[in-house]
Enzyme design. Sequence first.
Site, mmCIF file in Angstrom:
data_model
loop_
_atom_site.group_PDB
_atom_site.id
_atom_site.type_symbol
_atom_site.label_atom_id
_atom_site.label_comp_id
_atom_site.label_asym_id
_atom_site.label_seq_id
_atom_site.Cartn_x
_atom_site.Cartn_y
_atom_site.Cartn_z
ATOM 1 N N LYS A 11 2.441 -8.546 2.827
ATOM 2 C CA LYS A 11 1.211 -8.722 2.038
ATOM 3 C C LYS A 11 0.714 -10.178 2.096
ATOM 4 C CE LYS A 11 2.262 -4.882 -1.106
ATOM 5 N NZ LYS A 11 2.208 -4.432 -2.521
ATOM 6 N N TYR A 51 -4.656 3.033 -0.466
ATOM 7 C CA TYR A 51 -3.923 3.178 -1.732
ATOM 8 C C TYR A 51 -4.542 4.266 -2.622
ATOM 9 C CZ TYR A 51 -0.769 -0.857 -1.211
ATOM 10 O OH TYR A 51 0.241 -1.713 -0.827
ATOM 11 N N PHE A 59 -3.281 -0.267 -12.617
ATOM 12 C CA PHE A 59 -3.130 -1.453 -11.769
ATOM 13 C C PHE A 59 -3.959 -1.368 -10.484
ATOM 14 C CE2 PHE A 59 0.525 1.387 -10.862
ATOM 15 C CZ PHE A 59 0.381 1.585 -9.494
ATOM 16 N N ARG A 87 13.379 0.400 2.590
ATOM 17 C CA ARG A 87 13.203 0.267 1.133
ATOM 18 C C ARG A 87 14.375 -0.498 0.514
ATOM 19 N NH1 ARG A 87 8.914 2.677 -0.979
ATOM 20 N NH2 ARG A 87 9.808 3.079 -3.039
ATOM 21 N N THR A 93 10.176 -2.517 -6.550
ATOM 22 C CA THR A 93 8.749 -2.882 -6.537
ATOM 23 C C THR A 93 8.491 -4.147 -7.355
ATOM 24 O OG1 THR A 93 8.241 -0.528 -6.391
ATOM 25 C CG2 THR A 93 6.430 -1.972 -6.991
ATOM 26 N N ARG A 104 11.913 -8.766 -1.671
ATOM 27 C CA ARG A 104 11.103 -9.054 -2.858
ATOM 28 C C ARG A 104 11.794 -10.054 -3.778
ATOM 29 N NH1 ARG A 104 9.260 -2.846 -3.174
ATOM 30 N NH2 ARG A 104 7.145 -3.029 -2.324
ATOM 31 N N ASN A 114 3.932 -8.823 -4.540
ATOM 32 C CA ASN A 114 5.329 -8.438 -4.312
ATOM 33 C C ASN A 114 5.721 -8.411 -2.832
ATOM 34 O OD1 ASN A 114 4.058 -6.059 -3.592
ATOM 35 N ND2 ASN A 114 5.443 -4.725 -4.746
ATOM 36 N N HIS A 117 5.068 -3.999 1.459
ATOM 37 C CA HIS A 117 4.927 -2.563 1.174
ATOM 38 C C HIS A 117 5.704 -1.793 2.229
ATOM 39 C CE1 HIS A 117 3.102 1.372 0.457
ATOM 40 N NE2 HIS A 117 3.027 1.464 1.778
ATOM 41 N N GLU A 128 0.580 6.984 6.665
ATOM 42 C CA GLU A 128 0.305 5.538 6.652
ATOM 43 C C GLU A 128 0.302 4.949 8.070
ATOM 44 O OE1 GLU A 128 1.885 4.469 2.149
ATOM 45 O OE2 GLU A 128 3.029 3.716 3.860
HETATM 46 P P1 CMP Z 1 3.378 -1.129 -3.085
HETATM 47 O O1 CMP Z 1 4.728 -0.726 -2.600
HETATM 48 O O2 CMP Z 1 2.463 -1.762 -2.109
HETATM 49 O O3 CMP Z 1 2.650 0.153 -3.714
HETATM 50 C C1 CMP Z 1 1.648 0.056 -4.700
HETATM 51 C C2 CMP Z 1 1.571 -1.315 -5.300
HETATM 52 O O4 CMP Z 1 0.965 -1.405 -6.583
HETATM 53 C C3 CMP Z 1 2.972 -1.850 -5.525
HETATM 54 O O5 CMP Z 1 3.594 -2.146 -4.308
HETATM 55 C C4 CMP Z 1 2.695 -3.040 -6.440
HETATM 56 O O6 CMP Z 1 2.367 -4.219 -5.709
HETATM 57 C C5 CMP Z 1 1.441 -2.606 -7.203
HETATM 58 N N1 CMP Z 1 1.725 -2.364 -8.618
HETATM 59 C C6 CMP Z 1 1.232 -3.079 -9.646
HETATM 60 N N2 CMP Z 1 1.686 -2.612 -10.809
HETATM 61 C C7 CMP Z 1 2.492 -1.557 -10.530
HETATM 62 C C8 CMP Z 1 3.261 -0.660 -11.331
HETATM 63 N N3 CMP Z 1 3.301 -0.733 -12.656
HETATM 64 N N4 CMP Z 1 3.999 0.292 -10.695
HETATM 65 C C9 CMP Z 1 3.961 0.414 -9.338
HETATM 66 N N5 CMP Z 1 3.231 -0.421 -8.543
HETATM 67 C C10 CMP Z 1 2.512 -1.397 -9.125
#
Ligand code: CMP
Length: 149
Positions: A11, A51, A59, A87, A93, A104, A114, A117, A128
Site C-alpha cells: 500500500k 474494495y 471505514f 496472510r 489487519t 504489518r 496497514n 493487502h 482480485e
Molecule cells: P485490507 O486487507 O486491505 O482489506 C480492507 C482494508 O480496510 C483493511 O486491509 C484495512 O486497511 C481497512 N480497514 C479499516 N478499518 C477496518 C476494520 N475495522 N476492519 C477491517 N478492515 C479495516
Amino acid sequence: MTIERTLSIIKPDAVAKNVIGQIYSRFENAGLKIIAANMAYLSRSDAEKFYVIHKNQPFFKDLIEFMILGPLMIQVLEGDDAIAKNRRLMGATDPKKAETGTIRADFAVSIDANAIHGSDSQETAATEIAFFFPEINVYSQRNVSSGTF
Ligand code: CMP
C-alpha cells in the site's frame, strides 16, 4: 500441499517508506514466487470497485482515500499454500494486534495505513488477480525449478 496464487498489494504507506524490497525478500524467503508485478496509482473508481465488498462498512470512505494517496506495488504470488502463507507473513489487519516479525507489525502504523493487502480465499484471489492482471501477464513458475539455471 496445493500450489496456489494470491494477490498482494503493497500500500501507499509502505511504498513511501521504501520497503518494497524488504517485503519482497519476505515473500521469497518463505518460498513464494512473484509471478506478476506492476506499480500503479489506483483511480478512485478502481479503488471503489476493488474494495466493493466493504462498501457498506463505516471505514470504506477512509480506505478509498488512503488507497489513492500514492502508488501501489501490486503482485501475484505463487507457491504452496500461498494464500494462508501470505496472510501469516502479513499478520493481523490491525498492526497493533499483529504478531512480532510480521509485515504489518514491522512496517505499519494503523489499521488504515496497514502496509499490505492479501487475498483471503481462493475465490477472492481469482477475482482480485483478474482485476489487475490479464492471464497473459502472469508468468507461472510452477514448472521451473532453480536447478534449471
Ligand atoms: P485490507 O486487507 O486491505 O482489506 C480492507 C482494508 O480496510 C483493511 O486491509 C484495512 O486497511 C481497512 N480497514 C479499516 N478499518 C477496518 C476494520 N475495522 N476492519 C477491517 N478492515 C479495516
